[in-house]
Design a protein around this motif. Structure first.
Motif, PDB file in Angstrom:
ATOM      1  N   MET A   1       0.845  -1.189   0.000  1.00 14.45           N
ATOM      2  CA  MET A   1       0.000   0.000   0.000  1.00 14.45           C
ATOM      3  C   MET A   1       0.886   1.246   0.000  1.00 14.45           C
ATOM      4  N   GLU A   2       0.507   2.238  -0.812  1.00 13.10           N
ATOM      5  CA  GLU A   2       1.273   3.465  -0.882  1.00 13.10           C
ATOM      6  C   GLU A   2       1.104   4.268   0.401  1.00 13.10           C
ATOM      7  N   GLY A   3       2.211   4.817   0.889  1.00 11.00           N
ATOM      8  CA  GLY A   3       2.141   5.697   2.038  1.00 11.00           C
ATOM      9  C   GLY A   3       2.147   7.139   1.587  1.00 11.00           C
ATOM     10  N   PRO A   4       1.988   8.077   2.542  1.00 10.22           N
ATOM     11  CA  PRO A   4       1.950   9.500   2.188  1.00 10.22           C
ATOM     12  C   PRO A   4       3.204   9.984   1.460  1.00 10.22           C
ATOM     13  N   ILE A   5       4.368   9.488   1.849  1.00 11.53           N
ATOM     14  CA  ILE A   5       5.604   9.934   1.203  1.00 11.53           C
ATOM     15  C   ILE A   5       5.635   9.497  -0.258  1.00 11.53           C
ATOM     16  N   GLU A   6       5.260   8.245  -0.496  1.00  9.12           N
ATOM     17  CA  GLU A   6       5.256   7.742  -1.874  1.00  9.12           C
ATOM     18  C   GLU A   6       4.196   8.446  -2.705  1.00  9.12           C
ATOM     19  N   ARG A   7       3.031   8.695  -2.094  1.00  9.57           N
ATOM     20  CA  ARG A   7       1.976   9.401  -2.839  1.00  9.57           C
ATOM     21  C   ARG A   7       2.407  10.821  -3.173  1.00  9.57           C
ATOM     22  N   ALA A   8       3.131  11.464  -2.271  1.00 14.02           N
ATOM     23  CA  ALA A   8       3.626  12.815  -2.550  1.00 14.02           C
ATOM     24  C   ALA A   8       4.627  12.799  -3.706  1.00 14.02           C
ATOM     25  N   LYS A   9       5.457  11.762  -3.737  1.00 16.24           N
ATOM     26  CA  LYS A   9       6.416  11.630  -4.832  1.00 16.24           C
ATOM     27  C   LYS A   9       5.697  11.460  -6.162  1.00 16.24           C
ATOM     28  N   LEU A  10       4.658  10.625  -6.168  1.00 15.70           N
ATOM     29  CA  LEU A  10       3.895  10.409  -7.400  1.00 15.70           C
ATOM     30  C   LEU A  10       3.161  11.677  -7.823  1.00 15.70           C
ATOM     31  N   SER A  11       2.654  12.430  -6.848  1.00 18.66           N
ATOM     32  CA  SER A  11       1.977  13.694  -7.170  1.00 18.66           C
ATOM     33  C   SER A  11       2.954  14.677  -7.788  1.00 18.66           C
ATOM     34  N   TYR A  12       4.160  14.710  -7.253  1.00 23.92           N
ATOM     35  CA  TYR A  12       5.202  15.564  -7.822  1.00 23.92           C
ATOM     36  C   TYR A  12       5.493  15.179  -9.274  1.00 23.92           C
ATOM     37  N   GLU A  13       5.648  13.887  -9.524  1.00 26.10           N
ATOM     38  CA  GLU A  13       5.983  13.423 -10.868  1.00 26.10           C
ATOM     39  C   GLU A  13       4.870  13.725 -11.861  1.00 26.10           C
ATOM     40  N   ARG A  14       3.612  13.554 -11.420  1.00 29.61           N
ATOM     41  CA  ARG A  14       2.489  13.856 -12.318  1.00 29.61           C
ATOM     42  C   ARG A  14       2.441  15.350 -12.638  1.00 29.61           C
ATOM     43  N   ALA A  15       2.752  16.166 -11.618  1.00 30.00           N
ATOM     44  CA  ALA A  15       2.732  17.613 -11.844  1.00 30.00           C
ATOM     45  C   ALA A  15       3.852  18.051 -12.782  1.00 30.00           C
ATOM     46  N   VAL A  16       5.061  17.508 -12.560  1.00 31.96           N
ATOM     47  CA  VAL A  16       6.226  17.939 -13.326  1.00 31.96           C
ATOM     48  C   VAL A  16       6.201  17.396 -14.758  1.00 31.96           C
ATOM     49  N   PHE A  17       5.829  16.127 -14.904  1.00 30.43           N
ATOM     50  CA  PHE A  17       5.919  15.491 -16.224  1.00 30.43           C
ATOM     51  C   PHE A  17       4.635  15.568 -17.022  1.00 30.43           C
ATOM     52  N   ALA A  18       3.496  15.618 -16.337  1.00 27.38           N
ATOM     53  CA  ALA A  18       2.229  15.605 -17.069  1.00 27.38           C
ATOM     54  C   ALA A  18       1.410  16.883 -16.876  1.00 27.38           C
ATOM     55  N   GLY A  19       1.899  17.767 -16.019  1.00 31.97           N
ATOM     56  CA  GLY A  19       1.166  19.006 -15.790  1.00 31.97           C
ATOM     57  C   GLY A  19      -0.097  18.814 -14.972  1.00 31.97           C
ATOM     58  N   GLU A  20      -0.209  17.659 -14.272  1.00 30.84           N
ATOM     59  CA  GLU A  20      -1.394  17.379 -13.464  1.00 30.84           C
ATOM     60  C   GLU A  20      -1.119  17.833 -12.026  1.00 30.84           C
ATOM     61  N   VAL A  21      -1.639  19.001 -11.680  1.00 29.39           N
ATOM     62  CA  VAL A  21      -1.332  19.591 -10.374  1.00 29.39           C
ATOM     63  C   VAL A  21      -2.475  19.414  -9.368  1.00 29.39           C
ATOM     64  N   GLY A  22      -3.535  18.749  -9.766  1.00 33.90           N
ATOM     65  CA  GLY A  22      -4.715  18.638  -8.908  1.00 33.90           C
ATOM     66  C   GLY A  22      -4.497  17.868  -7.622  1.00 33.90           C
ATOM     67  N   GLU A  23      -3.470  17.014  -7.594  1.00 31.96           N
ATOM     68  CA  GLU A  23      -3.244  16.197  -6.401  1.00 31.96           C
ATOM     69  C   GLU A  23      -2.275  16.823  -5.405  1.00 31.96           C
ATOM     70  N   LEU A  24      -1.690  17.966  -5.755  1.00 32.90           N
ATOM     71  CA  LEU A  24      -0.656  18.541  -4.895  1.00 32.90           C
ATOM     72  C   LEU A  24      -1.208  18.987  -3.535  1.00 32.90           C
ATOM     73  N   ALA A  25      -2.379  19.599  -3.533  1.00 32.64           N
ATOM     74  CA  ALA A  25      -2.940  20.087  -2.265  1.00 32.64           C
ATOM     75  C   ALA A  25      -3.211  18.936  -1.308  1.00 32.64           C
ATOM     76  N   ALA A  26      -3.778  17.845  -1.844  1.00 36.41           N
ATOM     77  CA  ALA A  26      -4.056  16.687  -0.991  1.00 36.41           C
ATOM     78  C   ALA A  26      -2.758  16.081  -0.472  1.00 36.41           C
ATOM     79  N   ALA A  27      -1.723  16.063  -1.317  1.00 42.11           N
ATOM     80  CA  ALA A  27      -0.429  15.524  -0.900  1.00 42.11           C
ATOM     81  C   ALA A  27       0.162  16.370   0.219  1.00 42.11           C
ATOM     82  N   GLU A  28       0.031  17.691   0.096  1.00 38.01           N
ATOM     83  CA  GLU A  28       0.550  18.562   1.149  1.00 38.01           C
ATOM     84  C   GLU A  28      -0.160  18.326   2.476  1.00 38.01           C
TER      85      GLU A  28
END
Length: 221
Positions: A1-28
């Motif tokens: 199961m993904e933990g908060p740290i891993e989910r934050a990393k994935l949110s970062y990658e989606r934002a940087v590589f795909a321009g998907e920033v919608g998950e950043l607030a939840a990750a924070e």
């Protein structure tokens, strides 16, 4: 199961590589919760060290205050109740400052009650009882410590209940309730012994010694 740290990393990658920033607030928010929980855990470790060596570490209060800020921002009433309690406990136990401690302990009690958190509620009751005892308000101290002990038994913390009974032994002794003090000492020692709470066992013995000394002074058998 993904933990908060891993989910934050994935949110970062989606934002940087795909321009998907919608998950950043939840990750924070998830990371804020992790940081708050970690701050309380670290603060408690420092408090335990203080109880052992009586050397204040200024980081302890900073950690609890940081946690309170984060929990309050998150709207986490249960977490806020716990961190506010620890702020109050710091001022009471480490700084010996009831003027700062009691309002925080009362706030923690109210927050824990509203949040339905019996653990922090019992902790706040215990330390409010200690404050009452120190101020000579013996009836109020007794009421609060008895309530704390009942809660701790209910939630399965017998060592904590025995610790509350140590205070009740001193109160009973001060009020001249010798039989109650003896019964409390016997029950508290047996409870502490059953769960391996050796420090509480020593505290019971210290309270019993004071009771015996008072009885000798008064000519009681």
């Amino acid at each position: 199961m993904e933990g908060p740290i891993e989910r934050a990393k994935l949110s970062y990658e989606r934002a940087v590589f795909a321009g998907e920033v919608g998950e950043l607030a939840a990750a924070e928010r998830e990371l804020d919760k992790v940081e708050a929980d970690l701050a309380v855990a670290r603060g408690r470790i420092l408090h335990a060290r203080f109880l052992d060596d009586r050397c204040e570490d200024p980081r302890e209060l900073e950690l609890f205050e940081r946690a309170t800020h984060l929990y309050r921002t998150l709207g986490d009433a249960t977490g806020e109740a716990e961190s506010v309690f620890w702020e109050g406990c710091f001022h009471q136990v480490v700084r010996s400052d009831p003027g700062r401690a009691v309002p925080l302990l009362q706030q923690a009690y109210e927050l824990a009650t509203a949040a339905g958190d019996p653990y922090t509620r019992s902790e706040a009751l215990r330390h409010l009882g200690i404050a009452d005892h120190a101020a000579g308000r013996l009836d109020s101290a007794r009421e609060r410590l008895e309530a704390a002990a009942r809660l701790r038994r209910k939630i399965g913390l017998p060592a904590g209940a025995a610790a509350d009974q140590v205070g009740l032994i001193y109160i009973a002794t001060a009020q001249g309730r010798r039989d109650d003090a003896v019964a409390l000492a016997e029950e508290a020692y047996a409870t502490a012994e059953a769960c391996g709470a050796h420090r509480i066992m020593r505290q019971v013995e210290e309270a019993r010694t004071q009771l015996i000394a008072q009885n000798l002074d008064q000519g009681a058998p």
